[in-house]
Design an enzyme around this catalytic site. Structure first.
Site, PDB file in Angstrom:
ATOM      1  N   ARG A 230       3.990  -6.908  -6.361  1.00  0.00           N
ATOM      2  CA  ARG A 230       4.277  -8.326  -6.972  1.00  0.00           C
ATOM      3  C   ARG A 230       4.620  -7.577  -8.014  1.00  0.00           C
ATOM      4  O   ARG A 230       4.082  -7.186  -8.830  1.00  0.00           O
ATOM      5  CB  ARG A 230       2.712  -9.067  -6.924  1.00  0.00           C
ATOM      6  CG  ARG A 230       2.797  -9.460  -5.597  1.00  0.00           C
ATOM      7  CD  ARG A 230       3.622 -10.967  -5.162  1.00  0.00           C
ATOM      8  NE  ARG A 230       2.569 -11.313  -3.982  1.00  0.00           N
ATOM      9  CZ  ARG A 230       3.795 -11.404  -2.683  1.00  0.00           C
ATOM     10  NH1 ARG A 230       4.398 -10.613  -2.867  1.00  0.00           N
ATOM     11  NH2 ARG A 230       3.223 -11.939  -2.070  1.00  0.00           N
ATOM     12  N   GLU A 259      10.298 -13.606 -11.627  1.00  0.00           N
ATOM     13  CA  GLU A 259      10.905 -14.430  -9.853  1.00  0.00           C
ATOM     14  C   GLU A 259      11.166 -15.709  -9.928  1.00  0.00           C
ATOM     15  O   GLU A 259      12.496 -16.150  -9.530  1.00  0.00           O
ATOM     16  CB  GLU A 259      10.853 -13.176  -8.686  1.00  0.00           C
ATOM     17  CG  GLU A 259       9.522 -13.401  -8.175  1.00  0.00           C
ATOM     18  CD  GLU A 259       9.289 -12.951  -7.488  1.00  0.00           C
ATOM     19  OE1 GLU A 259       9.409 -11.403  -7.331  1.00  0.00           O
ATOM     20  OE2 GLU A 259       9.086 -13.252  -6.213  1.00  0.00           O
ATOM     21  N   HIS A 291      13.481  -9.908  -2.882  1.00  0.00           N
ATOM     22  CA  HIS A 291      12.065 -10.346  -2.776  1.00  0.00           C
ATOM     23  C   HIS A 291      12.177 -10.311  -1.215  1.00  0.00           C
ATOM     24  O   HIS A 291      12.276 -11.318  -0.802  1.00  0.00           O
ATOM     25  CB  HIS A 291      11.323 -11.520  -2.804  1.00  0.00           C
ATOM     26  CG  HIS A 291       9.800 -11.323  -2.894  1.00  0.00           C
ATOM     27  ND1 HIS A 291       8.877 -12.352  -3.591  1.00  0.00           N
ATOM     28  CD2 HIS A 291       9.432 -11.392  -2.344  1.00  0.00           C
ATOM     29  CE1 HIS A 291       8.288 -11.624  -3.269  1.00  0.00           C
ATOM     30  NE2 HIS A 291       7.781 -10.912  -1.655  1.00  0.00           N
TER      31      HIS A 291
HETATM   32  P1  NAI Z   1      -3.134  -4.794   2.616  1.00  0.00           P
HETATM   33  O1  NAI Z   1      -4.477  -5.964   2.543  1.00  0.00           O
HETATM   34  O2  NAI Z   1      -3.272  -3.708   3.719  1.00  0.00           O
HETATM   35  O3  NAI Z   1      -3.560  -3.606   1.427  1.00  0.00           O
HETATM   36  C1  NAI Z   1      -3.805  -3.589   0.433  1.00  0.00           C
HETATM   37  C2  NAI Z   1      -4.768  -2.385  -0.067  1.00  0.00           C
HETATM   38  O4  NAI Z   1      -4.120  -2.392  -1.764  1.00  0.00           O
HETATM   39  C3  NAI Z   1      -6.215  -2.491   0.349  1.00  0.00           C
HETATM   40  O5  NAI Z   1      -6.675  -1.018   0.872  1.00  0.00           O
HETATM   41  C4  NAI Z   1      -6.076  -2.381  -0.681  1.00  0.00           C
HETATM   42  O6  NAI Z   1      -7.864  -2.249  -1.302  1.00  0.00           O
HETATM   43  C5  NAI Z   1      -5.870  -1.991  -2.137  1.00  0.00           C
HETATM   44  N1  NAI Z   1      -5.587  -2.297  -3.548  1.00  0.00           N
HETATM   45  C6  NAI Z   1      -6.931  -3.253  -4.115  1.00  0.00           C
HETATM   46  N2  NAI Z   1      -6.546  -3.584  -5.207  1.00  0.00           N
HETATM   47  C7  NAI Z   1      -5.844  -2.544  -5.898  1.00  0.00           C
HETATM   48  C8  NAI Z   1      -5.914  -1.306  -7.100  1.00  0.00           C
HETATM   49  N3  NAI Z   1      -6.284  -2.173  -7.927  1.00  0.00           N
HETATM   50  N4  NAI Z   1      -5.223  -0.577  -6.563  1.00  0.00           N
HETATM   51  C9  NAI Z   1      -5.327   0.603  -5.762  1.00  0.00           C
HETATM   52  N5  NAI Z   1      -5.050   0.175  -4.746  1.00  0.00           N
HETATM   53  C10 NAI Z   1      -5.837  -1.981  -4.232  1.00  0.00           C
HETATM   54  O7  NAI Z   1      -1.776  -5.775   2.442  1.00  0.00           O
HETATM   55  P2  NAI Z   1      -0.415  -4.893   2.495  1.00  0.00           P
HETATM   56  O8  NAI Z   1      -0.273  -6.219   3.964  1.00  0.00           O
HETATM   57  O9  NAI Z   1       0.055  -3.885   3.293  1.00  0.00           O
HETATM   58  O10 NAI Z   1      -0.046  -5.844   1.611  1.00  0.00           O
HETATM   59  C11 NAI Z   1       0.299  -5.311   0.521  1.00  0.00           C
HETATM   60  C12 NAI Z   1       0.719  -6.033  -0.365  1.00  0.00           C
HETATM   61  O11 NAI Z   1       2.202  -6.142  -0.783  1.00  0.00           O
HETATM   62  C13 NAI Z   1       0.784  -7.811  -0.447  1.00  0.00           C
HETATM   63  O12 NAI Z   1      -0.145  -8.065  -1.306  1.00  0.00           O
HETATM   64  C14 NAI Z   1       1.858  -7.996  -0.889  1.00  0.00           C
HETATM   65  O13 NAI Z   1       1.873  -8.783  -3.011  1.00  0.00           O
HETATM   66  C15 NAI Z   1       2.786  -6.741  -0.941  1.00  0.00           C
HETATM   67  N6  NAI Z   1       3.601  -7.599   0.257  1.00  0.00           N
HETATM   68  C16 NAI Z   1       5.237  -8.026  -0.636  1.00  0.00           C
HETATM   69  C17 NAI Z   1       6.020  -8.320   0.353  1.00  0.00           C
HETATM   70  C18 NAI Z   1       7.721  -8.094  -0.038  1.00  0.00           C
HETATM   71  O14 NAI Z   1       8.678  -9.150   0.987  1.00  0.00           O
HETATM   72  N7  NAI Z   1       8.090  -7.643  -0.505  1.00  0.00           N
HETATM   73  C19 NAI Z   1       6.079  -8.305   1.813  1.00  0.00           C
HETATM   74  C20 NAI Z   1       4.592  -8.651   2.384  1.00  0.00           C
HETATM   75  C21 NAI Z   1       3.696  -8.048   0.890  1.00  0.00           C
END
Ligand code: NAI
Length: 327
Positions: A230, A259, A291
């Protein structure tokens, strides 16, 4: 029959959702984003389907509730663009927690390879019949250290790819994941020891600007910073300053803090008034994609399928496992 106002609809959305059409759900596709100016398009609808750059603030939620809209089905994992406090107990929020973590993880590695091996420059050079190698030297990823912030589904999939390249993998996450193939360390240790830092955590109030002037100064000189998570996780001014001073060697950004007004749209005939974005685009060691990390056939299919399942479960009056709660 339930009617869904589908905002920010692109041709690829229409194609993937039509594959999962259902007789009980009528989708009205709108190209507009959902915000204060467009929320009235959802009047008379039972639900809305929204995406990452829709602005679902208190005003929009109040209006949706007034219209009797019962559900917001996010066709993405993140929901930082929703005022959850206003929604709590008044309108149900559903999301797609996982579609293809590989899509984002593979795009992340693509950005690293492009920046490191200067593929973006080589592509333009050879099209211009310039076959010089001057300035195209990269480094081996083998045995370099990658630091992964956020080791959930995408962070783990990315770590697995890095393992295949023979890299050392460090991870930081408040909740350790048994599927993570790297070594957990402290946040500061990760900053200090990584050649490449990649963000894979969600945006929360606590981690806005997690990459800032102070954290950049703790990194290795020449570090690569990759953000496919993000935009607001990175303080753009601090990043630009780091790149200009040489502290940051390169940066790959699939997301950007401002964005909303530009990404996903063709602005090629317009002037971009966001000077920081123009500044970033002008830097030779910055790669920006709009994105698009999620954009694979498999991910689109997964998004459409889960969103439709979420909506059908909700309208059946059943509990949906993909409901977002205010926490
Ligand atoms: P997920 O929920 O499986 O994993 C996120 C991880 O981040 C969790 O393990 C959580 O404990 C950890 N976390 C939370 N706050 C944190 C911090 N301050 N420092 C370190 N770790 C922290 O989510 P997933 O599916 O892996 O997605 C991650 C992110 O990717 C989403 O939240 C979204 O923002 C982004 N995303 C981007 C996309 C794109 O097209 N560019 C598409 C899909 C997701």
């Amino acid at each position: 029959m339930k009617t869904i106002a589908f905002f920010d609809a692109k041709p690829y959305d229409k194609a993937s959702f039509r594959q999962f059409s259902h007789e009980d759900i009528n989708i009205r596709f709108f190209e507009n984003r959902l915000n204060r100016d467009t929320v009235s398009m959802a009047a008379c609808c039972d639900g809305v389907c929204a995406f990452v750059n829709d602005s679902i603030d208190k005003y929009v939620i109040d209006k949706l509730c007034e219209y009797g809209v019962g559900v917001i089905a996010m066709r993405c994992a993140g929901y930082n663009n929703i005022d959850l406090k206003s929604a709590n107990g008044r309108i149900t929020i559903l999301r797609v927690p996982s579609y293809s973590p590989h899509a984002i993880a593979e795009h992340t590695m693509g950005m690293i390879l492009t920046l490191n091996r200067k593929l973006h420059k080589a592509y333009i050079r050879t099209r211009d019949h310039n076959f010089s190698l001057e300035g195209l030297c990269g480094f081996d990823l083998f045995e370099k250290t990658v630091g992964i912030i956020g080791t959930g589904k995408i962070g783990c999939a990315f770590a697995d790819i890095c393992k295949g390249f023979g890299m050392n993998i460090l991870g930081f996450d408040p909740y350790e994941n048994k599927n993570f193939c790297g070594e957990y360390t402290t946040f500061d240790n990760l900053l200090k020891n990584s050649d490449i830092i990649s963000l894979h955590c969600p945006l929360t109030k606590e981690n806005k600007d997690i990459i800032n002037k102070d954290t950049v100064s703790k990194m290795k000189k020449g570090v690569y910073i990759i953000n496919t998570s993000r935009g607001k996780l990175v303080d753009t001014d601090a990043l630009i300053e780091g790149i200009k001073s040489g502290q940051v060697g390169a940066s790959g950004l699939d997301v950007y803090e401002e964005e909303t007004s530009v990404f996903f749209e063709d602005k090629s005939d317009e002037i971009i008034y966001d000077d920081r974005l123009v500044n970033l685009i002008s830097l030779p060691n910055v790669l920006i994609t709009s994105h698009q990390a999620f954009l694979t056939r498999e991910a689109l299919k997964g998004i459409a399928q889960t969103t439709m399942e979420n909506l059908l479960t909700f309208f059946d009056g059943k509990e949906c496992r993909n409901e977002v709660t205010a926490g």
